[in-house]
Design a protein around this motif. Structure first.
Motif, PDB file in Angstrom:
ATOM      1  N   PHE A 168       0.546   1.335   4.496  1.00 23.31           N
ATOM      2  CA  PHE A 168       1.985   1.540   4.407  1.00 23.31           C
ATOM      3  C   PHE A 168       2.309   2.905   5.004  1.00 23.31           C
ATOM      4  O   PHE A 168       1.416   3.668   5.360  1.00 23.31           O
ATOM      5  N   ARG A 191       4.315   6.561   4.444  1.00 25.78           N
ATOM      6  CA  ARG A 191       4.865   7.423   3.399  1.00 25.78           C
ATOM      7  C   ARG A 191       4.983   8.859   3.895  1.00 25.78           C
ATOM      8  O   ARG A 191       4.557   9.188   5.012  1.00 25.78           O
ATOM      9  N   ARG A 245      -3.851  -0.476  -2.221  1.00 25.41           N
ATOM     10  CA  ARG A 245      -2.737  -1.019  -1.453  1.00 25.41           C
ATOM     11  C   ARG A 245      -3.144  -1.338  -0.019  1.00 25.41           C
ATOM     12  O   ARG A 245      -4.086  -0.751   0.528  1.00 25.41           O
ATOM     13  N   MET A 255      -3.274   3.791   5.897  1.00 25.52           N
ATOM     14  CA  MET A 255      -1.953   4.354   5.636  1.00 25.52           C
ATOM     15  C   MET A 255      -1.588   5.392   6.697  1.00 25.52           C
ATOM     16  O   MET A 255      -2.453   6.072   7.241  1.00 25.52           O
ATOM     17  N   ASP A 265       9.286   0.498   8.100  1.00 23.51           N
ATOM     18  CA  ASP A 265       9.025  -0.944   8.045  1.00 23.51           C
ATOM     19  C   ASP A 265       8.109  -1.423   9.177  1.00 23.51           C
ATOM     20  O   ASP A 265       8.025  -2.621   9.457  1.00 23.51           O
TER      21      ASP A 265
END
Length: 340
Positions: free
Chosen positions: A218, A220, A215, A136, A192
């Motif tokens: 990504f 964040r 997960r 992440m 994205d």
């Protein structure tokens, strides 16, 4: 043929002083400070800047400074690199002292103009399994200094009560809120971004029951907790969360060592409005329910998280979207965060 004239001899000290003044003036006139549009800070590199196992700096170097000459800055731990587009960067060193002293040395170098610079403080980090996963990447909304306060042993307090109390006098440097408009813009440009992952990280995540921990990588936002102490385990994680709530910050999603200290240095000279902190998670800050904190800190062979190479790649993939937008649209960024 021009006539020659005899000139009265000057005292040696006067002649040397005059020469020094002339030389200084020439040097000053011929070397206007180089304007820096973006400065990218990393904290360590494993080996060379390219061609071997990548640390925090290598992916940035390969993208922006392959053809740049290294510049030695007195007082900094590593060389400074700049390209023709106005993007500069350096390895500052690990921990608060090394990183912040290197940053100050670079900012005070008269060869460079940082008055309009956007700063990207980047590196690897840890994350609580309730807030993130391996690979992440996070843009900081707040920076909290983990070390500025009082602590005591659990048996010396009341059961269940916090073991931390802020120390008076550090109100202005123990917590920084970074520019919300800048964080929002960075997320809009990078949320994205396709991120890399590894099979070892995918398998490792399944050891944790938390939905966030399982997960895929990504992007964040959230609070980044800065501390020279590698705090570890659910107890100290809860204490870190208590601190963020005490200071009115967002939930903490990243544990790292340097950003609050570097920000303090930049703030003294240029404020905090142009600072971004970007971190990628390479470990969880606590073990899974089936292991002790000590077992997690000293894992058996084959029980590490993996995903380090993918995470350092993800940091640059995310960060370069913002860096490139700043350079490509400098007329919009020079005076502040674009509003369109």
């Amino acid at each position: 043929m021009f006539p020659t004239f005899k000139r009265a001899a000057l005292p040696l000290a006067t002649a040397v002083a005059g020469l020094a003044l002339t030389t200084t003036a020439i040097a000053h006139d011929d070397s206007d400070p180089i304007p820096v549009k973006v400065f990218i800070a990393s904290m360590f590199e494993i080996g060379d800047n390219t061609g071997d196992r990548a640390g925090e700096f290598q992916r940035w170097y390969e993208n922006y400074w392959q053809n740049a000459e290294p510049v030695e800055v007195r007082g900094a731990t590593h060389e400074l690199y700049c390209n023709d587009a106005g993007v500069c960067g350096s390895v500052l060193g690990m921990g608060k002292v090394a990183s912040s002293s290197s940053m100050q040395a670079i900012l005070l170098d008269p060869r460079y103009d940082f008055s309009d610079t956007w700063f990207v403080l980047s590196g690897v980090a840890g994350t609580p399994p309730s807030q993130g996963t391996i690979g992440m990447v996070s843009w900081a909304t707040w920076l909290v200094d983990y070390d500025l306060g009082h602590r005591w042993a659990a048996e010396e307090g009341k059961p269940g009560e916090p073991l931390f109390q802020p120390r008076e006098g550090y109100e202005d440097i123990r917590v920084y809120q970074l520019n919300p408009q800048l964080v929002e813009r960075a997320m809009a440009l990078s949320a994205d971004t396709p991120l890399e992952d590894s099979e070892s990280a995918r398998q490792y995540r399944q050891r944790y029951p938390d939905e966030m921990a399982r997960r895929t990588p990504f992007v964040r936002t959230g609070t980044h907790m800065t501390g020279d102490t590698f705090f570890h385990g659910p107890g100290l994680s809860a204490e870190a969360q208590y601190m963020t709530e005490l200071y009115g910050a967002d939930d903490y999603v990243i544990t790292e060592m340097e950003a609050a200290a570097i920000t303090q240095v930049i703030d003294r000279l240029h404020g905090t409005e142009r600072i971004m902190s970007l971190r990628g998670a390479v470990n969880f800050d606590q073990g899974n329910p089936n292991e002790t904190t000590q077992q997690h800190l000293d894992p058996a062979p084959g029980n590490t998280a993996g995903g380090f190479a993918e995470t350092v790649a993800n940091i640059e993939l995310v960060g370069s979207r913002v860096v490139d937008d700043i350079v490509d649209h400098w007329d919009q960024w020079q005076n502040g965060v674009p509003t369109d």
